[in-house]
Design a protein around this motif. Structure first.
Motif, mmCIF file in Angstrom:
data_model
loop_
_atom_site.group_PDB
_atom_site.id
_atom_site.type_symbol
_atom_site.label_atom_id
_atom_site.label_comp_id
_atom_site.label_asym_id
_atom_site.label_seq_id
_atom_site.Cartn_x
_atom_site.Cartn_y
_atom_site.Cartn_z
ATOM 1 N N TYR A 38 44.726 37.690 50.488
ATOM 2 C CA TYR A 38 45.651 37.442 51.589
ATOM 3 C C TYR A 38 46.599 36.282 51.272
ATOM 4 C CZ TYR A 38 43.977 40.800 55.019
ATOM 5 O OH TYR A 38 43.702 41.962 55.689
ATOM 6 N N PHE A 39 46.163 35.368 50.427
ATOM 7 C CA PHE A 39 47.054 34.302 49.988
ATOM 8 C C PHE A 39 47.989 34.763 48.864
ATOM 9 C CE2 PHE A 39 44.141 31.395 52.127
ATOM 10 C CZ PHE A 39 44.973 30.355 52.522
ATOM 11 N N THR A 40 47.471 35.572 47.960
ATOM 12 C CA THR A 40 48.202 35.810 46.708
ATOM 13 C C THR A 40 48.821 37.197 46.556
ATOM 14 O OG1 THR A 40 46.148 36.492 45.598
ATOM 15 C CG2 THR A 40 46.742 34.154 45.493
ATOM 16 N N GLU A 41 48.278 38.223 47.242
ATOM 17 C CA GLU A 41 48.781 39.582 47.003
ATOM 18 C C GLU A 41 48.978 40.382 48.289
ATOM 19 O OE1 GLU A 41 47.323 41.910 43.656
ATOM 20 O OE2 GLU A 41 46.020 40.218 43.107
ATOM 21 N N PRO A 42 49.777 39.869 49.248
ATOM 22 C CA PRO A 42 50.102 40.705 50.416
ATOM 23 C C PRO A 42 50.961 41.879 49.968
ATOM 24 C CG PRO A 42 51.495 38.760 50.360
ATOM 25 C CD PRO A 42 50.480 38.586 49.257
ATOM 26 N N ARG A 43 50.892 42.962 50.705
ATOM 27 C CA ARG A 43 51.653 44.163 50.358
ATOM 28 C C ARG A 43 52.889 44.289 51.247
ATOM 29 N NH1 ARG A 43 49.235 48.399 47.541
ATOM 30 N NH2 ARG A 43 50.408 49.917 48.771
ATOM 31 N N LYS A 44 53.808 45.117 50.769
ATOM 32 C CA LYS A 44 55.047 45.393 51.495
ATOM 33 C C LYS A 44 55.222 46.908 51.534
ATOM 34 C CE LYS A 44 59.667 43.293 51.574
ATOM 35 N NZ LYS A 44 60.628 42.497 50.775
ATOM 36 N N ASP A 45 55.340 47.477 52.748
ATOM 37 C CA ASP A 45 55.430 48.930 52.892
ATOM 38 C C ASP A 45 56.575 49.251 53.852
ATOM 39 O OD1 ASP A 45 55.054 51.627 53.677
ATOM 40 O OD2 ASP A 45 52.931 51.535 53.145
ATOM 41 N N THR A 46 57.707 49.623 53.311
ATOM 42 C CA THR A 46 58.908 49.851 54.116
ATOM 43 C C THR A 46 58.726 51.000 55.103
ATOM 44 O OG1 THR A 46 60.287 49.031 52.313
ATOM 45 C CG2 THR A 46 61.388 50.319 54.023
ATOM 46 N N ALA A 47 58.170 52.101 54.641
ATOM 47 C CA ALA A 47 58.005 53.277 55.516
ATOM 48 C C ALA A 47 57.082 52.953 56.684
ATOM 49 C CB ALA A 47 57.475 54.455 54.702
ATOM 50 N N LEU A 89 43.520 28.860 44.439
ATOM 51 C CA LEU A 89 44.691 29.295 45.188
ATOM 52 C C LEU A 89 45.882 28.381 44.910
ATOM 53 C CD1 LEU A 89 42.998 30.140 48.611
ATOM 54 C CD2 LEU A 89 44.014 31.781 46.995
ATOM 55 N N PRO A 90 47.105 28.921 44.996
ATOM 56 C CA PRO A 90 48.299 28.095 44.715
ATOM 57 C C PRO A 90 48.473 26.992 45.747
ATOM 58 C CG PRO A 90 48.929 30.216 45.646
ATOM 59 C CD PRO A 90 47.458 30.304 45.357
ATOM 60 N N ALA A 91 49.042 25.873 45.312
ATOM 61 C CA ALA A 91 49.287 24.747 46.205
ATOM 62 C C ALA A 91 50.561 24.037 45.785
ATOM 63 C CB ALA A 91 48.100 23.781 46.172
ATOM 64 N N LYS A 92 51.229 23.435 46.779
ATOM 65 C CA LYS A 92 52.486 22.738 46.523
ATOM 66 C C LYS A 92 52.393 21.241 46.773
ATOM 67 C CE LYS A 92 55.192 26.802 47.931
ATOM 68 N NZ LYS A 92 56.188 27.323 48.906
ATOM 69 N N LEU A 136 38.823 38.827 49.546
ATOM 70 C CA LEU A 136 39.817 39.163 50.568
ATOM 71 C C LEU A 136 40.661 37.939 50.924
ATOM 72 C CD1 LEU A 136 37.624 41.392 52.920
ATOM 73 C CD2 LEU A 136 39.559 42.174 51.533
ATOM 74 N N ILE A 137 40.002 36.797 51.090
ATOM 75 C CA ILE A 137 40.743 35.562 51.383
ATOM 76 C C ILE A 137 41.759 35.290 50.281
ATOM 77 C CG2 ILE A 137 40.533 33.055 51.551
ATOM 78 C CD1 ILE A 137 37.795 33.491 52.891
ATOM 79 N N HIS A 138 41.303 35.403 49.037
ATOM 80 C CA HIS A 138 42.185 35.135 47.900
ATOM 81 C C HIS A 138 43.382 36.085 47.906
ATOM 82 C CE1 HIS A 138 43.492 34.572 43.725
ATOM 83 N NE2 HIS A 138 42.834 33.426 43.752
ATOM 84 N N GLY A 166 38.536 54.026 42.817
ATOM 85 C CA GLY A 166 37.505 53.469 41.949
ATOM 86 C C GLY A 166 37.678 51.989 41.660
ATOM 87 N N ARG A 167 38.923 51.461 41.809
ATOM 88 C CA ARG A 167 39.154 50.067 41.464
ATOM 89 C C ARG A 167 38.519 49.136 42.483
ATOM 90 N NH1 ARG A 167 44.040 52.382 41.441
ATOM 91 N NH2 ARG A 167 44.718 51.158 43.232
ATOM 92 N N GLY A 168 38.173 47.928 42.014
ATOM 93 C CA GLY A 168 37.673 46.910 42.914
ATOM 94 C C GLY A 168 38.819 46.227 43.639
ATOM 95 N N LEU A 169 38.509 45.191 44.380
ATOM 96 C CA LEU A 169 39.539 44.506 45.145
ATOM 97 C C LEU A 169 40.515 43.761 44.256
ATOM 98 C CD1 LEU A 169 37.545 43.081 48.186
ATOM 99 C CD2 LEU A 169 39.461 44.658 48.288
ATOM 100 N N LEU A 170 39.986 42.956 43.348
ATOM 101 C CA LEU A 170 40.833 42.132 42.497
ATOM 102 C C LEU A 170 41.101 42.820 41.168
ATOM 103 C CD1 LEU A 170 39.317 38.566 43.018
ATOM 104 C CD2 LEU A 170 41.496 39.410 43.870
ATOM 105 N N SER A 171 42.351 42.835 40.749
ATOM 106 C CA SER A 171 42.673 43.417 39.444
ATOM 107 C C SER A 171 42.255 42.485 38.312
ATOM 108 C CB SER A 171 44.173 43.711 39.363
ATOM 109 O OG SER A 171 44.920 42.539 39.624
ATOM 110 N N LYS A 172 42.230 41.173 38.578
ATOM 111 C CA LYS A 172 41.746 40.212 37.581
ATOM 112 C C LYS A 172 41.142 39.014 38.297
ATOM 113 C CE LYS A 172 46.252 37.949 37.023
ATOM 114 N NZ LYS A 172 47.286 37.522 36.053
#
Length: 918
Positions: free
Chosen positions: A612-621, A714-717, A608-610, A483-489
């Motif tokens: 891919y910059f800020t919330e990539p996932r990590k799935d060990t299995a 998006l974050p920048a350095k 989706l663009i946002h 039910g959730r949308g893409l972005l949590s906030k």
């Protein structure tokens, strides 16, 4: 009762043909379809469709339907010998890429795209169709020359796939006539038939009652109709016309089992195919039944795809769907690639998914999603109703002529779907599922490397596994809530701090508050298409060799895990019905994102663009599953001679640098999840170093708001990276590499010429021109004169960074006995270009083709996205394209002669040859 049934059938409404197409039939039985369509502008697509293919051949004609297609380009009444291709090339039409044809079991189709801003070219295009219809010369000398070409085409198809097909096709096609009428034919017939035999086929079957012309494009419909009547009304029927027998593959009600092994196969696959009679859509009820089958097929494919994504799945691949086979048959297909040593568990798990659908059906949520997807696709098509390509429309009328398939037009189709979808219940779809999954007319086909032969199950074992699954308890499918949308906030907006215009190109450039740059080109080429690309310099070049594999594979691995709060299974469901896609990548010198969206769903794409910059996932299995599956693929990779050859080529051209050689288990083991994840984050942690390109039908004010919210936030350095020069260059001098692998009597040749050069517009154009002219010359020499190849190809590559380099690559397949002769002929043609220069006629053909291509490209969103991104990446002027045609017109033979001397030298020449290991 019989009377009532007949009356009901008669009352069933036939679907009317698209009202925008003009159709007719001449007195001699010749049919035509004409439609005005301005996509692309000043172009038309012309088809000659013949209801005659290889199925109509006699035993002594096997392969001659296809051979006849070839001969139509080798001389006709008004264009003898090779004048047809010469004329069309001078008119800007490329042989193979534009001008083409194909021969099937039941039809032969000629395709001719033609400019319509020159009426003489258009009239001659119609004349060419008329010649093909009944005035091919079939000169004995030309027939003899073409034998070698067709035999080489047949040779190219030889290999593991063809050998497997030869063994599996008979049972799959129920031992019907189709098995013995493959369009390519037999070597015996192709080598030995007399001109009289092919003339007999042409006379019998190229006749007006079996032919149609289709003209769709920027044309005057009335004028085209008059021209069709003038040209085609005098086509003659044979004095004693043969009755055209209708062939279909009969369902025999039997189940079949076949195992085929081959030493050159690189994976084990089991296919389960359930055959059904094809249902041609002619009436509204047919349309509705087809809609139900499409819903089923989409849901079936989605369920199997979901199963294959699970980290604990005991198989590498599992997919399926319902679609066309041939000979009046459709097929429900399930394809499984098991893990090594897990055939039984993999098969049972896969069959449990299939049996679960058969037994328990689908869920309301699955049906709702698929309906949403269908509606979204139809709405997208409807929005482009005035931008449909002429080729897409012509293809629909081709099927109408060949099969009687209804073509009501996109508006009527949309209205039918809109009316029918609410009437389609889950019970109806589940009922169709049971019908399509019946255990009759079912083929089970196992194909595997020879080394796996001892591990393969026999027929009784497979059926025992099936029965075990069918006797087991299978719980109904339950899916997690999404039910959730893409972005949590929502991100906190940034801003646009700078703007400039490039009015000549209709470009706008923004500088964002985080330093990122946005380049926008709004267009009206499509009504509802936005394509985009984000680029930043760096890529894998910034990492040491020990981390290269983790860097090169990071984007693909991380993207496979899902995004933000959604794993790889829930993410597609959240995006269901949305016309938006984004894919990250990390290359040798750049990293970025590419994708596309509809206008309505551009906001989704931005989310989706946002993410891919800020919330990539990590799935060990899932990571371990990916590595394990990849290891199995690498282990079996070198059973295929093409892989051995490709890796040899890459290794030598990469000067034996470890980054350029083929995959190995050691390389695979060097990839770690932490490294890949950290590298991904590093590459996408600084959006200020990115340039975002957007091309398409967007509203610039709307995109401004979206850019401020999703890109400027998006974050920048504040860093500006450059890619490293790793010093990898193709080796100099003359090198020869011969690879011995494979069992077929065929060779593959790749000749590579490389060097340094000055990167500028003039030299770049000269390279492109030499590529095309060398393509003309080698096609004429190797195919037409030597009759030693099917189609040679010439490719160029050029780079500005890290160094100004170019390469010419010539590729062809041939008989092993002809390798040296054909390489010598190729080098002789290069020598002629160096010593004698370019023929004025060849330059004329290049100019005509390139200018016509530029006219098409300048109205294509994909072209502009690619062009602009490369110009910016190479620090070149984006306005250069505005003078492209002018620059082409100014190109002369003297300039190209100088370029040929400079770039077609044999100083740095690498020859690669793949020969059979007999």
């Amino acid at each position: 009762m019989p009377f009532t049934i007949v009356a009901q059938v008669k009352k069933e409404r036939l679907l009317a043909l698209n009202p925008q197409v003009k159709t007719g039939k001449l007195k001699n039985g010749f049919s035509y379809y004409i439609q005005k369509n301005v996509e692309p502008k000043n172009r038309a697509i012309l088809y000659l469709v013949v209801k005659a293919g290889s199925i109509l051949e006699n035993e002594n004609q096997r392969g001659l339907a296809h051979f006849m297609e070839h001969m139509s380009f080798n001389g006709t009444k008004h264009f003898p010998k090779n004048e047809l291709i010469e004329y069309l090339q001078k008119s800007g039409i490329r042989f193979g890429a534009d001008l083409n044809a194909y021969t099937g079991f039941d039809e032969t189709v000629y395709q001719l795209p033609i400019p319509t801003d020159n009426q003489q070219i258009l009239k001659n295009g119609m004349l060419i169709l008329r010649d093909w219809a009944q005035d091919a010369c079939l000169d004995p000398e030309e027939i003899e020359r073409e034998r070698g070409v067709v035999l080489e085409e047949k040779r190219l198809r030889a290999g593991a796939r063809q050998r497997v097909q030869d063994q599996t096709l008979p049972s799959l096609l129920n031992y019907s006539k189709y098995v013995k009428r493959l369009p390519i034919g037999t070597e015996e017939v192709l080598k030995n038939f007399t001109p009289e035999v092919i003339r007999s086929f042409y006379k019998d079957w190229y006749r007006p009652d079996l032919q149609a012309v289709i003209v769709v494009g920027d044309v005057d419909v009335q004028a085209i109709e008059a021209e069709i009547k003038r040209l085609f009304a005098n086509l003659k029927m044979p004095a004693q016309a043969k009755k055209q027998q209708s062939y279909n593959i009969a369902l025999d009600g039997k189940n079949k089992f076949k195992t085929v092994t081959d030493p050159e196969l690189s994976e084990t696959t089991i296919e389960i195919l359930v055959k059904h009679k094809e249902q041609v859509i002619r009436r509204e009820i047919d349309f509705k039944e087809n809609l139900i089958r499409n819903l089923f097929s989409g849901m079936f494919a989605a369920r199997l795809a979901e199963a294959s994504k699970r980290s604990n799945a005991p198989f590498m691949k599992l997919n399926g769907g319902f679609g066309a086979l041939m000979g009046g048959l459709n097929v429900l297909s399930i394809s499984l690639t098991p893990r090594k040593d897990e055939f039984e568990s993999g098969f049972k798990a896969a069959w449990t998914e299939v049996e679960g659908i058969n037994r328990n059906g689908f869920t309301e949520s699955e049906l709702l999603r698929m309906k949403q997807q269908v509606v979204a696709q139809m709405e997208a098509s409807l929005r482009e109703k005035d931008k449909q390509t002429s080729t897409a429309l012509a293809d629909q009328y081709k099927v109408h002529f060949l099969k009687g398939e209804a073509v009501p037009g996109i508006e009527r189709e949309f209205n039918l779907v809109k009316r029918m979808l609410p009437e389609i219940t889950l019970a109806k779809v589940n009922g169709v599922a049971k019908t399509l999954m019946k255990a009759i007319n079912r083929d089970v086909i196992i194909t595997a490397p020879t080394a796996e032969k001892v591990n393969l199950p026999d027929e009784n074992t497979v059926y025992t596994w099936m029965n075990t699954v069918q006797r087991s308890v299978i719980k109904p499918y339950v899916e997690a809530k999404t039910g959730r949308g893409l972005l949590s906030k929502r991100p906190v907006n940034g801003s646009i701090v700078g703007e400039r215009q490039i009015p000549e190109l209709g470009l706008t450039e923004w500088t964002l508050s985080n330093g990122a740059r946005v380049v926008l080109k709004p267009t009206d080429y499509k009504n509802d298409e936005i394509v985009f690309l984000a680029l930043s310099k760096g890529g894998t070049s910034l990492y040491r060799d020990a981390d290269y594999e983790s860097a090169a594979n990071a984007a693909g691995i991380i993207a496979s895990f899902g995004l933000g709060d959604h794993d790889n299974i829930s993410l597609p469901k959240v995006l269901n019905g949305k016309q938006a896609s984004v894919k990250p990548f990390i290359g040798d010198r750049v990293e970025g994102l590419q994708g596309g969206a509809s206008v309505k769903d551009m906001g989704v794409a931005m989310e989706l663009i946002h993410l891919y910059f800020t919330e990539p996932r990590k799935d060990t299995a899932l990571f371990h599953t990916i590595i394990r599956n990849s290891a199995q693929q690498i282990n079996m990779r070198y059973t295929d001679p093409n892989n051995i050859f490709a890796d040899t080529v890459a290794t030598v051209l990469g000067n034996y640098h470890p980054r350029k050689s083929g995959p190995t288990l050691d390389k695979l083991r060097s990839i770690t999840l932490d490294k890949a994840f950290n590298i991904y984050q590093e590459r996408f942690s600084d959006a200020g170093d990115f340039t975002f390109f957007f091309v398409g039908s967007f509203n610039i004010d709307t995109l401004r708001l979206q850019a401020e919210q999703y890109l400027a936030s998006l974050p920048a350095k504040g860093l500006k990276e450059q890619a490293n020069d790793l010093g990898i260059r193709t080796p100099t001098g003359k090198i020869s590499k011969t690879v011995l692998s494979g069992k077929e009597d065929k060779a593959t040749v790749k000749l590579v010429f490389t060097g340094d050069y000055e990167f500028n517009a003039q030299n770049n154009l000269s390279l492109i021109a030499l590529q095309e002219i060398l393509q003309f010359r080698l096609t004429e020499r190797l195919r037409e004169t030597e009759a030693g190849v099917y189609t040679p190809s010439v490719q160029i590559a050029r780079t500005k960074y890290p160094a100004n380099r170019y390469s010419f690559t010539v590729n062809f397949g041939c008989a092993p006995a002809n390798v040296e002769k054909l390489i010598a002929a190729t080098l002789e043609e290069l020598k002629k270009l160096r010593e004698k220069g370019v023929l004025a006629t060849d330059l004329q053909k290049f100019k005509a083709e390139q200018i016509r291509q530029n006219e098409l490209m300048e109205n294509n969103n994909g072209f502009w996205l690619n062009y602009l991104s490369l110009q910016y990446l190479d620090d070149e002027d984006p306005k250069a394209f505005l003078k492209a045609n002018e620059t082409i017109e100014q190109l002369d033979t003297a300039t190209l002669h100088a370029a040929a001397k400079a770039y077609l030298k044999e100083d740095n020449f690498i020859r690669f040859v793949l020969l059979p290991d007999l």
